[in-house]
Design a protein around this motif. Structure first.
Motif, PDB file in Angstrom:
ATOM      1  N   ALA A  26       0.870  -1.175   0.000  1.00  0.00           N
ATOM      2  CA  ALA A  26       0.000   0.000   0.000  1.00  0.00           C
ATOM      3  C   ALA A  26       0.903   1.218   0.000  1.00  0.00           C
ATOM      4  O   ALA A  26       1.976   1.198   0.598  1.00  0.00           O
ATOM      5  CB  ALA A  26      -0.888   0.004   1.244  1.00  0.00           C
ATOM      6  N   GLU A  27       0.487   2.267  -0.702  1.00  0.00           N
ATOM      7  CA  GLU A  27       1.304   3.464  -0.757  1.00  0.00           C
ATOM      8  C   GLU A  27       1.508   4.015   0.657  1.00  0.00           C
ATOM      9  O   GLU A  27       0.547   4.175   1.404  1.00  0.00           O
ATOM     10  CB  GLU A  27       0.648   4.527  -1.630  1.00  0.00           C
ATOM     11  N   PRO A  28       2.746   4.298   1.011  1.00  0.00           N
ATOM     12  CA  PRO A  28       3.003   4.824   2.353  1.00  0.00           C
ATOM     13  C   PRO A  28       2.561   6.285   2.464  1.00  0.00           C
ATOM     14  O   PRO A  28       2.429   6.985   1.461  1.00  0.00           O
ATOM     15  CB  PRO A  28       4.523   4.699   2.484  1.00  0.00           C
ATOM     16  N   ALA A  29       2.352   6.725   3.676  1.00  0.00           N
ATOM     17  CA  ALA A  29       2.018   8.127   3.915  1.00  0.00           C
ATOM     18  C   ALA A  29       3.271   8.965   3.733  1.00  0.00           C
ATOM     19  O   ALA A  29       4.388   8.481   3.875  1.00  0.00           O
ATOM     20  CB  ALA A  29       1.464   8.284   5.329  1.00  0.00           C
ATOM     21  N   GLY A  30       3.081  10.212   3.437  1.00  0.00           N
ATOM     22  CA  GLY A  30       4.207  11.124   3.317  1.00  0.00           C
ATOM     23  C   GLY A  30       4.709  11.244   1.890  1.00  0.00           C
ATOM     24  O   GLY A  30       4.008  10.946   0.931  1.00  0.00           O
ATOM     25  N   VAL A  31       5.951  11.654   1.781  1.00  0.00           N
ATOM     26  CA  VAL A  31       6.571  11.882   0.480  1.00  0.00           C
ATOM     27  C   VAL A  31       6.861  10.533  -0.181  1.00  0.00           C
ATOM     28  O   VAL A  31       7.483   9.654   0.421  1.00  0.00           O
ATOM     29  CB  VAL A  31       7.873  12.689   0.628  1.00  0.00           C
ATOM     30  N   LEU A  32       6.395  10.387  -1.410  1.00  0.00           N
ATOM     31  CA  LEU A  32       6.614   9.149  -2.151  1.00  0.00           C
ATOM     32  C   LEU A  32       7.879   9.252  -3.001  1.00  0.00           C
ATOM     33  O   LEU A  32       8.263  10.342  -3.424  1.00  0.00           O
ATOM     34  CB  LEU A  32       5.419   8.871  -3.069  1.00  0.00           C
ATOM     35  N   PRO A  33       8.515   8.106  -3.288  1.00  0.00           N
ATOM     36  CA  PRO A  33       9.675   8.132  -4.180  1.00  0.00           C
ATOM     37  C   PRO A  33       9.270   8.581  -5.589  1.00  0.00           C
ATOM     38  O   PRO A  33       8.087   8.514  -5.947  1.00  0.00           O
ATOM     39  CB  PRO A  33      10.152   6.683  -4.197  1.00  0.00           C
ATOM     40  N   ALA A  34      10.243   8.995  -6.366  1.00  0.00           N
ATOM     41  CA  ALA A  34       9.963   9.441  -7.734  1.00  0.00           C
ATOM     42  C   ALA A  34       9.421   8.311  -8.602  1.00  0.00           C
ATOM     43  O   ALA A  34       8.662   8.557  -9.539  1.00  0.00           O
ATOM     44  CB  ALA A  34      11.220  10.027  -8.355  1.00  0.00           C
ATOM     45  N   SER A  35       9.800   7.079  -8.303  1.00  0.00           N
ATOM     46  CA  SER A  35       9.297   5.904  -9.032  1.00  0.00           C
ATOM     47  C   SER A  35       9.033   4.803  -8.020  1.00  0.00           C
ATOM     48  O   SER A  35       9.858   4.556  -7.144  1.00  0.00           O
ATOM     49  CB  SER A  35      10.321   5.405 -10.050  1.00  0.00           C
ATOM     50  N   GLY A  37      -2.283  -3.543  -6.000  1.00  0.00           N
ATOM     51  CA  GLY A  37      -3.577  -2.866  -5.980  1.00  0.00           C
ATOM     52  C   GLY A  37      -4.740  -3.810  -5.799  1.00  0.00           C
ATOM     53  O   GLY A  37      -4.643  -4.823  -5.105  1.00  0.00           O
ATOM     54  N   ALA A  38      -5.815  -3.472  -6.467  1.00  0.00           N
ATOM     55  CA  ALA A  38      -7.082  -4.184  -6.328  1.00  0.00           C
ATOM     56  C   ALA A  38      -6.975  -5.627  -6.837  1.00  0.00           C
ATOM     57  O   ALA A  38      -6.069  -5.974  -7.608  1.00  0.00           O
ATOM     58  CB  ALA A  38      -8.172  -3.451  -7.104  1.00  0.00           C
ATOM     59  N   GLU A  39      -7.929  -6.423  -6.391  1.00  0.00           N
ATOM     60  CA  GLU A  39      -7.981  -7.835  -6.779  1.00  0.00           C
ATOM     61  C   GLU A  39      -9.438  -8.212  -7.023  1.00  0.00           C
ATOM     62  O   GLU A  39     -10.329  -7.784  -6.297  1.00  0.00           O
ATOM     63  CB  GLU A  39      -7.404  -8.687  -5.648  1.00  0.00           C
ATOM     64  N   ARG A  40      -9.665  -8.996  -8.062  1.00  0.00           N
ATOM     65  CA  ARG A  40     -10.975  -9.554  -8.357  1.00  0.00           C
ATOM     66  C   ARG A  40     -10.808 -11.056  -8.453  1.00  0.00           C
ATOM     67  O   ARG A  40      -9.854 -11.527  -9.067  1.00  0.00           O
ATOM     68  CB  ARG A  40     -11.525  -8.993  -9.677  1.00  0.00           C
ATOM     69  N   VAL A  41     -11.718 -11.814  -7.854  1.00  0.00           N
ATOM     70  CA  VAL A  41     -11.560 -13.270  -7.788  1.00  0.00           C
ATOM     71  C   VAL A  41     -12.841 -13.941  -8.264  1.00  0.00           C
ATOM     72  O   VAL A  41     -13.935 -13.529  -7.891  1.00  0.00           O
ATOM     73  CB  VAL A  41     -11.232 -13.730  -6.347  1.00  0.00           C
ATOM     74  N   ARG A  42     -12.668 -14.986  -9.095  1.00  0.00           N
ATOM     75  CA  ARG A  42     -13.802 -15.780  -9.573  1.00  0.00           C
ATOM     76  C   ARG A  42     -13.546 -17.251  -9.305  1.00  0.00           C
ATOM     77  O   ARG A  42     -12.398 -17.715  -9.334  1.00  0.00           O
ATOM     78  CB  ARG A  42     -14.004 -15.573 -11.071  1.00  0.00           C
ATOM     79  N   ASP A  43     -14.613 -17.950  -9.083  1.00  0.00           N
ATOM     80  CA  ASP A  43     -14.533 -19.388  -8.835  1.00  0.00           C
ATOM     81  C   ASP A  43     -14.008 -20.123 -10.066  1.00  0.00           C
ATOM     82  O   ASP A  43     -14.427 -19.861 -11.182  1.00  0.00           O
ATOM     83  CB  ASP A  43     -15.921 -19.914  -8.467  1.00  0.00           C
ATOM     84  N   ARG A  44     -13.093 -21.015  -9.839  1.00  0.00           N
ATOM     85  CA  ARG A  44     -12.587 -21.899 -10.893  1.00  0.00           C
ATOM     86  C   ARG A  44     -12.418 -23.308 -10.334  1.00  0.00           C
ATOM     87  O   ARG A  44     -11.534 -24.060 -10.751  1.00  0.00           O
ATOM     88  CB  ARG A  44     -11.257 -21.389 -11.464  1.00  0.00           C
ATOM     89  N   SER A  45     -13.296 -23.671  -9.408  1.00  0.00           N
ATOM     90  CA  SER A  45     -13.275 -25.025  -8.860  1.00  0.00           C
ATOM     91  C   SER A  45     -13.661 -26.015  -9.955  1.00  0.00           C
ATOM     92  O   SER A  45     -14.391 -25.683 -10.892  1.00  0.00           O
ATOM     93  CB  SER A  45     -14.263 -25.141  -7.700  1.00  0.00           C
TER      94      SER A  45
END
Length: 136
Positions: free
Chosen positions: A34-43, A48-56
């Motif tokens: 997760a992005e840290p608080a405060g000043v972020l590095p230049a790069s 991020g997000a996740e979506r999950v579907r059944d594949r049983s």
């Protein structure tokens, strides 16, 4: 369906990205869950997000996880961001990640989107990967 492998997959993906020497050379260790608080590095790279579907299937519980990995840079143009995105892709595609729960069946790049954000000052590439897992 089983969501049980989700945390193990996240740990393994984060570990693979953090341990990749090429990626480390490009972002100097700036891989975040997760992005840290405060000043972020230049790069930096951020999970991020996740979506999950059944594949049983008849062999057991399974799922298809689509998850985002974002590359963010302050550099002019997209060249630096694309180099970082390529390193992320190289570190993950077809990786043989050991999971603390379940088993990774496959890990592939699905799609990506490059955009200028924050009035064009920031370049961002959102990569989406698909991981097929089995639980148990």
């Amino acid at each position: 369906m089983s969501y049980g492998v989700s945390a193990a997959l996240q740990v393994a993906v984060f570990g693979a990205l953090s341990a990749d020497t090429v990626l480390d050379g490009l972002v100097a260790g700036a891989v975040f869950d997760a992005e840290p608080a405060g000043v972020l590095p230049a790069s930096y790279v951020s999970l991020g997000a996740e979506r999950v579907r059944d594949r049983s299937d008849a062999t057991g519980a399974g799922a298809l996880h689509e998850f985002d990995v974002s590359v963010v840079t302050e550099g002019d143009g997209f060249f630096a961001a694309k180099q970082i995105a390529a390193a992320v892709s190289d570190a993950l595609v077809d990786a043989e990640l050991a999971l603390s729960r379940g088993r990774l069946v496959s890990l592939q790049f699905y799609k990506g989107k490059a955009a200028k954000v924050e009035s064009g000052r920031i370049r961002r590439i959102d990569l989406i990967f698909r991981a097929r897992v089995q639980d148990g």
